[in-house]
Design a protein around this motif. Structure first.
Motif, short mmCIF file in Angstrom:
data_model
loop_
_atom_site.label_atom_id
_atom_site.label_comp_id
_atom_site.label_asym_id
_atom_site.label_seq_id
_atom_site.Cartn_x
_atom_site.Cartn_y
_atom_site.Cartn_z
N SER A 193 1.05 -1.04 0.14
CA SER A 193 0.02 -0.02 -0.12
C SER A 193 0.70 1.19 0.00
O SER A 193 2.10 1.09 0.61
N GLN A 194 0.44 2.40 -0.42
CA GLN A 194 1.05 3.74 -0.54
C GLN A 194 0.42 4.47 0.31
O GLN A 194 -0.74 4.83 0.59
N HIS A 195 1.20 5.36 0.85
CA HIS A 195 0.92 6.45 1.92
C HIS A 195 1.64 7.75 1.73
O HIS A 195 2.87 7.65 1.26
N ALA A 196 1.48 8.78 2.20
CA ALA A 196 1.97 10.09 1.81
C ALA A 196 3.09 10.13 2.88
O ALA A 196 3.25 9.78 3.97
N LEU A 197 4.39 10.69 2.28
CA LEU A 197 5.54 10.75 3.11
C LEU A 197 5.26 11.78 4.13
O LEU A 197 6.04 11.66 5.16
N SER A 198 4.48 12.72 3.93
CA SER A 198 4.37 13.76 5.48
C SER A 198 4.07 12.93 6.45
O SER A 198 3.97 13.54 7.50
N LEU A 199 3.38 11.75 6.19
CA LEU A 199 3.07 11.10 7.52
C LEU A 199 4.39 10.79 8.52
O LEU A 199 4.24 10.54 9.74
N LEU A 200 5.40 10.89 8.08
CA LEU A 200 6.67 10.87 8.65
C LEU A 200 7.32 11.82 9.27
O LEU A 200 8.43 11.74 9.98
N ASP A 201 6.60 13.03 9.04
CA ASP A 201 7.21 14.22 9.72
C ASP A 201 7.22 14.19 11.08
O ASP A 201 6.30 13.73 11.78
N GLY A 202 7.89 15.19 11.69
CA GLY A 202 7.75 15.47 13.10
C GLY A 202 8.16 14.10 14.00
O GLY A 202 9.37 13.61 13.48
N ASP A 203 7.32 13.58 14.95
CA ASP A 203 7.60 12.52 15.64
C ASP A 203 7.47 11.11 15.00
O ASP A 203 7.57 10.01 15.47
N GLY A 204 6.79 11.25 13.60
CA GLY A 204 6.63 10.15 12.92
C GLY A 204 5.24 9.54 12.80
O GLY A 204 4.50 9.93 13.74
N LEU A 205 5.13 8.46 12.40
CA LEU A 205 3.61 7.67 12.38
C LEU A 205 3.82 6.49 13.32
O LEU A 205 4.74 5.54 13.19
N PRO A 206 2.94 6.25 14.32
CA PRO A 206 3.20 5.11 15.32
C PRO A 206 2.88 3.75 14.28
O PRO A 206 2.07 3.71 13.58
N LEU A 207 3.54 2.83 14.53
CA LEU A 207 3.40 1.72 13.78
C LEU A 207 2.36 0.82 13.96
O LEU A 207 1.61 0.37 13.01
N VAL A 208 1.66 0.81 15.19
CA VAL A 208 0.43 0.40 15.44
C VAL A 208 -0.55 0.94 14.63
O VAL A 208 -1.58 0.19 14.18
N ASP A 209 -0.71 2.19 14.43
CA ASP A 209 -1.54 2.95 13.42
C ASP A 209 -1.54 2.48 12.06
O ASP A 209 -2.44 2.18 11.46
N LEU A 210 -0.38 2.33 11.49
CA LEU A 210 -0.05 2.16 10.23
C LEU A 210 -0.71 0.50 10.10
O LEU A 210 -1.34 0.09 8.84
N LEU A 211 -0.49 -0.17 10.95
CA LEU A 211 -0.56 -1.83 10.74
C LEU A 211 -2.30 -1.90 10.70
O LEU A 211 -2.88 -2.84 10.09
N ALA A 212 -2.95 -1.12 11.71
CA ALA A 212 -4.40 -1.46 11.72
C ALA A 212 -4.83 -0.67 10.30
O ALA A 212 -6.27 -1.26 10.08
N GLN A 213 -4.34 0.15 9.77
CA GLN A 213 -4.84 0.64 8.25
C GLN A 213 -4.48 -0.34 7.15
O GLN A 213 -4.96 -0.11 6.11
N THR A 214 -3.35 -1.32 7.67
CA THR A 214 -2.97 -2.14 6.22
C THR A 214 -3.24 -3.74 6.67
O THR A 214 -4.33 -4.17 6.26
N VAL A 215 -2.25 -4.25 7.29
CA VAL A 215 -2.30 -5.78 7.36
C VAL A 215 -3.22 -6.07 8.46
O VAL A 215 -3.50 -7.49 8.51
N CYS A 216 -3.53 -5.50 9.56
CA CYS A 216 -4.41 -6.05 10.57
C CYS A 216 -5.62 -5.37 10.50
O CYS A 216 -5.97 -4.26 9.76
N LYS A 217 -6.73 -6.24 10.95
CA LYS A 217 -8.27 -5.82 11.08
C LYS A 217 -8.46 -4.75 11.95
O LYS A 217 -9.53 -3.93 11.51
N SER A 218 -7.57 -4.38 13.08
CA SER A 218 -8.13 -3.47 14.08
C SER A 218 -6.97 -3.07 14.74
O SER A 218 -5.81 -3.69 14.53
N LYS A 219 -6.93 -1.90 15.51
CA LYS A 219 -5.89 -1.35 16.13
C LYS A 219 -5.50 -2.50 17.36
O LYS A 219 -4.36 -2.63 17.72
N THR A 220 -6.51 -3.16 17.71
CA THR A 220 -6.38 -4.11 18.87
C THR A 220 -5.49 -5.22 18.26
O THR A 220 -4.38 -5.74 18.87
N GLU A 221 -5.90 -5.89 16.84
CA GLU A 221 -5.20 -6.90 16.50
C GLU A 221 -3.83 -6.44 16.11
O GLU A 221 -2.81 -7.34 16.26
N ALA A 222 -3.63 -5.17 15.78
CA ALA A 222 -2.06 -4.68 15.58
C ALA A 222 -1.31 -4.49 16.96
O ALA A 222 -0.13 -4.91 16.87
#
Length: 348
Positions: free
Chosen positions: A296-325
């Protein structure tokens, strides 16, 4: 410009002069990995049959070449007969291919001293036609006709064919078949098309050759002696999981076609894919290694500042929910560039 009707159910597309010239240049680039075109005792020569075919008029060709062949002889060829009986039939253009290839052999024999024409087994009829044409034309020499003592030697024109490369089920490998394997990664240095076979893709293809095919491939594509091959196949049969025969085949062919550095890079990529440690792979090779993986492709700007929590990215992609992530990260089931990820990790 005119292709062999063999192995095809329909007419080939005719190519223009610019495309043909480009193809000749690409063929030379491919062959330069296998043959020596530099001046010397073993220098290879690449010629273009358009150079001696295009200047000949149709009347000249029919008079000098066509008269030596019968229609009965031409339609006896399996590939021609099968096309005649098909719903598409065969054009006069492709029907004449045997004569053109025969005349090519005749020209090479007379101008370059070529006595042996080699090809795949499906070219046997065309090769024999060329040898016959050479003998018929040379037989017109008065010395040969009368058997004079000072007559030139009888023409030496021979053919050598090798079996078509086929899979275990009998179907052939070829550029018109599924799963095409190309000799080069691209047609030229300026070609950015992804439609060729990269060193990595070739290595993986050979590594996955079925056990039933690998010994035959080793005999065809490597210079192993009979004793070396026999010892290798003993090791393969004793421990087929190591795929030592396939690895030997892959190393030999990729070295031959692309060079040792490309082969080492392909082996490194294969090892990285197996271990998950892909951080050091070049971006282009990394993209190829994971070309078939879900992405999947995502905006590079998501990595700005403190970056993107990995758990949030997983919940949007390979996992069905944040709990599963969260559970996947807690269970050490996620790795980033080969390194196990933690629940608090962020991508920056």
């Amino acid at each position: 410009m005119i292709g062999d009707p063999g192995g095809r159910s329909e007419e080939r597309n005719l190519l223009d002069d610019d495309t043909l010239r480009h193809n000749v240049e690409c063929i030379k680039a491919q062959l330069s990995r296998l043959l020596d075109f530099d001046p010397g005792p073993y220098q290879a020569t690449l010629v273009n049959n358009a150079d001696w075919t295009q200047p000949v008029t149709m009347l000249e060709f029919l008079r000098d070449v066509g008269k030596h062949f019968t229609v009965n002889q031409m339609i006896a060829k399996d590939s021609v007969r099968s096309r005649i009986e098909s719903e598409h039939g065969i054009s006069y253009t492709e029907f004449s291919y045997m004569l053109l290839q025969a005349n090519d052999f005749r020209h090479l024999y007379e101008t370059h001293g070529v006595e042996l024409q080699a090809g795949a087994s499906d070219q046997w009829g065309n090769i024999v036609a060329g040898a016959d044409l050479i003998r018929r034309l040379d037989a017109r020499s008065p010395g040969l006709q009368t058997g004079a003592m000072d007559a030139p030697p009888a023409p030496n024109a021979f053919g050598l064919t090798t079996p078509l490369l086929t899979k275990a089920d009998g179907t052939k490998y070829g550029k018109t078949e599924s799963g095409t394997i190309w000799l080069t990664a691209r047609q030229s240095d300026a070609d950015t098309s992804p439609a060729r076979t990269s060193p990595y893709a070739l290595y993986q293809f050979l590594l996955n050759i079925p056990d039933d095919d690998v010994e035959r491939f080793l005999k065809t594509f490597t210079f192993l002696s009979q004793s070396e091959l026999a010892a290798l196949m003993v090791q393969q049969r004793e421990n087929p999981a190591t795929r030592i025969a396939q690895r030997t085949l892959a190393r030999s062919l990729v070295d031959m076609l692309h060079g040792e550095p490309e082969r080492l890079a392909a082996e490194k990529a294969a090892a990285a894919l197996f271990s998950g440690d892909v951080a050091d792979l070049p971006p282009a090779l990394l993209a190829e290694v994971f070309a078939a993986a879900p992405s999947s492709q995502h905006a590079l700007s998501l990595l700005d500042g403190d970056g993107l929590p990995l758990v949030d990215l997983l919940a949007q992609t390979v996992c069905k929910s944040k709990t599963e992530a969260r559970q996947a990260l807690t269970d050490n089931s996620i790795a980033v560039n080969g390194t196990k990820a933690a629940l608090a990790d962020r991508l920056t």
